[in-house]
Write a protein that holds these residues in place. Structure first.
Motif, PDB file in Angstrom:
ATOM      1  N   GLN A 158      51.882  46.381  41.446  1.00  7.57           N
ATOM      2  CA  GLN A 158      51.867  45.404  40.358  1.00  7.57           C
ATOM      3  C   GLN A 158      50.875  45.806  39.276  1.00  7.57           C
ATOM      4  N   ALA A 159      49.655  46.062  39.733  1.00  7.23           N
ATOM      5  CA  ALA A 159      48.587  46.389  38.789  1.00  7.23           C
ATOM      6  C   ALA A 159      48.906  47.688  38.062  1.00  7.23           C
ATOM      7  N   LEU A 160      49.460  48.661  38.791  1.00  9.84           N
ATOM      8  CA  LEU A 160      49.757  49.958  38.179  1.00  9.84           C
ATOM      9  C   LEU A 160      50.812  49.801  37.086  1.00  9.84           C
ATOM     10  N   VAL A 216      46.648  38.321  31.997  1.00 10.78           N
ATOM     11  CA  VAL A 216      47.389  38.913  33.114  1.00 10.78           C
ATOM     12  C   VAL A 216      46.426  39.624  34.057  1.00 10.78           C
ATOM     13  N   ALA A 217      45.434  40.316  33.475  1.00  7.30           N
ATOM     14  CA  ALA A 217      44.434  40.979  34.333  1.00  7.30           C
ATOM     15  C   ALA A 217      43.741  39.942  35.211  1.00  7.30           C
ATOM     16  N   GLY A 218      43.385  38.804  34.612  1.00  5.93           N
ATOM     17  CA  GLY A 218      42.749  37.740  35.384  1.00  5.93           C
ATOM     18  C   GLY A 218      43.677  37.229  36.482  1.00  5.93           C
ATOM     19  N   ALA A 219      44.966  37.126  36.159  1.00  6.47           N
ATOM     20  CA  ALA A 219      45.936  36.641  37.143  1.00  6.47           C
ATOM     21  C   ALA A 219      46.051  37.604  38.319  1.00  6.47           C
ATOM     22  N   LEU A 220      46.060  38.908  38.007  1.00  2.00           N
ATOM     23  CA  LEU A 220      46.110  39.914  39.075  1.00  2.00           C
ATOM     24  C   LEU A 220      44.899  39.760  39.987  1.00  2.00           C
TER      25      LEU A 220
END
Lengths: 340, 299
Positions: A158-160, A216-220
């Protein structure tokens, strides 16, 4: 090597690195390594986002913890409400974008150091409010309950993917007319306005894109960590320190460049996730010293350093873009002496 | 509620304003002369607190005396920092990102050094006067707050006199008004900048030492006060020395009286402070001094 071949190699390199990261979990099944990489990706996404408004547009914000935290909390609330996590990511992006307008509409009327100072006030105000509102558990934090097995590789991929997306967005912004307008605003807002660029609107949109990505980074982060801490201490999603770590990424890597935040993200990720664990008592010292060294010795960050090294090996001296081109045009580098 | 109920917070607001002015004025001096938003201010304040703590614990020195001792010590410390780091920054007549980051980096270093020496625990200074109060009719004043107030106000007044009367003060004011003209007129900007950084640091250390008498402190001590200093100097218009005093008073009043706003929990009080910062930036970007200036020009 022929220069054309070198250019193709340069173009292909990111894809090769991406491929390497894609197959890595299949080759090495090391939980801790995957965890560090995941966290590094998340930091890098936020750093790339900051660079869109802080680097390209030159509007330095200390307040990105707001979007990071709001994204995290939105995703957490949506996941707890039984929504699909991917929908939760979208929701996080949406709420962060909305918040960016709320922050940006008043503060982009300000110029000079005032915008940067105002963002400090905004972060602290939002943190205090989020530590007190009841529906997210206030100061005691918020816990996410997601049913189903915990698959670390899923988080990793996901992060990638989102990181690759973030780099693509950043490159699109950098090389489009939109990006050109942003750079024009950074160099001289009045001149840009005279040429028909509306600085206010462009800043707002650049800020919105950056905020959505940060959300989105925070959500990850939220989905992986399960527990959210609203405090001002280390690890708190709304902490001033979080905003600073995000800001440091492009600064270390090379502010206002596409690849700077990626390199910087790698450094900050490793420092945050590995160094902090190994040497918890001196990691602030390391950050501080790194900042001082970068500001005083290599204001263009790692990208600037690489360009300098490349110059040593290159016979032909002509400069093809990159941080040094700015210096030729404007007599100063991106960070050095730049007004806020 | 009667008038007397408001008297107590009014008195404490005034007492608080004194120390607020002392902690912010150093920041104004540095900003005015060098256009550096000194984030390391918080670090200097924290060091000041530990400085007076060590003197008190080891030599049983009177903390107020220790705080005054902090002035020369931190003056030299600030000049050393300027010589070592700040003077290498690119010159600009606007605040730069590099100066912000440099000072922030230095703050982190100071914080980490303090963590290594004193560990991450809260400390405080207790003296016999910590718990004694003075009663004046319906108002009770903690003695220690009064002493801190007097020390802070005296220091600010002395600085004002220095800035108004001395050659150094004239150079500082000239550089604030017009750096180019000042240089043409023969003001040594590097020397003035070095002295100003020393003065700013001295006042940060001094204010930190005084605050240590009122609050407990840890290596992260300066952060909330750094933000308050921002609010104050923005209220005052960033470069005005008298604006600092007004800004300090306004902030202290807002902090003390925000608990009377109906329907707002006291725990939201810091949010009101930071909200005030944003509102002031939007409505009065030149601060209260700018407002007065405008009025005068119209008149």
């Amino acid at each position: 090597m022929k220069p054309s071949l070198l250019r193709y190699g340069k173009l292909a390199l990111p894809f090769l690195v991406l491929m390497a990261f894609l197959i890595l979990p299949r080759v090495r099944d090391d939980q801790d390594l995957i965890r560090i990489l995941f966290a590094t990706f998340v930091w890098t996404i936020a750093g790339i986002a900051w660079n869109i408004i802080g680097g390209f547009t030159g509007q330095v914000s200390f307040g990105f913890a707001v979007f990071y935290g709001l994204g995290a909390y939105t995703a957490a609330l949506l996941i707890n409400a039984g929504r699909n996590p991917y929908f939760a990511f979208l929701g996080a992006a949406g709420i962060a974008m909305l918040a960016s307008f709320l922050v940006g509409l008043p503060t982009f009327r300000l110029r000079g150091p005032y915008f940067a100072i105002a963002t400090i006030g905004v972060t602290e105000a939002v943190r205090v409010i989020m530590s007190n509102v009841s529906f997210t558990g206030g100061a005691s934090g918020y816990r996410i309950t997601e049913y189903g097995p915990f698959r670390q590789n899923e988080h990793y991929y996901q992060a990638l993917v989102i990181l690759a997306l973030a780099v693509a967005i950043s490159a699109l912004v950098a090389y489009s007319r939109f990006g050109l307008a942003l750079r024009a605003i950074k160099q001289d807002q009045d001149a840009a306005a005279h040429l028909g660029v509306n600085p206010y609107a462009f800043k707002l949109w650049a800020h919105a894109i950056a905020a959505a990505l940060t959300g989105v980074a925070g959500a990850l982060h939220a989905r992986y960590n399960i527990y959210l801490d609203p405090s001002g201490g280390p690890g708190g999603v709304f902490a001033f320190q979080t905003g600073i770590s995000i800001l440091l990424i492009p600064v270390i890597g090379g502010i206002g460049t596409v690849w700077g935040p990626v390199l910087g993200g790698a450094v900050v990720g490793v420092v945050e996730e590995w160094f902090t664990v190994k040497f918890p008592s001196i990691h602030l010292l390391l950050y501080g010293a790194l900042l001082i060294v970068i500001v005083l010795l290599e204001p263009d960050g790692l990208v600037g350093l690489l360009h300098r090294l490349a110059k040593l090996f290159r016979r032909r001296r002509e400069d093809t873009g990159g941080p040094r081109a700015d210096k030729v045009l404007w007599g100063r580098s991106r960070l050095e002496g730049r007004e806020l | 509620m009667s008038f007397v109920d408001y008297l107590d917070p009014l008195v404490s607001a005034v007492l608080l304003a004194g120390i607020y002015a002392a902690m912010s004025i150093g920041m104004t001096v540095i900003y005015g002369v060098m256009k550096i938003v000194n984030l390391a201010h918080a670090g200097f304040m924290m060091m000041g607190a530990y400085f007076v703590y060590e003197l008190f614990e080891r030599f049983h020195l009177n903390p107020v005396l220790g705080a005054s001792l902090a002035l020369p010590v931190f003056f030299l410390f600030g000049m050393a920092v300027y010589w070592l780091l700040v003077q290498w920054l690119p010159k600009s007549d606007q605040p730069t990102l590099s100066s912000l980051l440099l000072m922030f980096g230095f703050w982190l270093v100071l914080q980490n050094v303090a963590l290594l020496i004193w560990k991450n625990e809260d400390r405080s200074i207790f003296t016999p006067m910590t718990f004694s109060v003075i009663r004046l009719g319906p108002v009770t004043i903690p003695k220690v707050r009064l002493i801190v107030f007097v020390a802070a106000v005296v220091s600010v007044i002395v600085l004002q006199i220095v800035l108004r009367r001395s050659w150094y003060g004239r150079a500082v004011r000239a550089l604030i008004q017009n750096p180019y003209a000042a240089k043409i007129a023969g003001v040594d900007d590097r020397r003035t900048a070095m002295l100003s950084f020393g003065v700013g640091t001295a006042f940060a250390g001094f204010a930190g030492a005084l605050l240590a008498l009122l609050y407990s402190f840890s290596p992260d001590f300066g952060r909330p006060f750094l933000l308050r200093s921002f609010v104050i100097i923005v209220l005052g218009g960033l470069e005005s020395f008298s604006g600092v005093a007004v800004g300090a008073l306004v902030l202290a009043l807002v902090e003390q009286f925000s608990i009377f706003i109906p329907g707002v929990d006291a725990s939201y009080q810091p949010a009101i402070t930071y909200g005030l910062l944003v509102v002031v930036l939007l409505v009065l970007p030149k601060g209260i001094a700018g407002l007065l200036e405008k009025k005068w020009r119209v008149a």
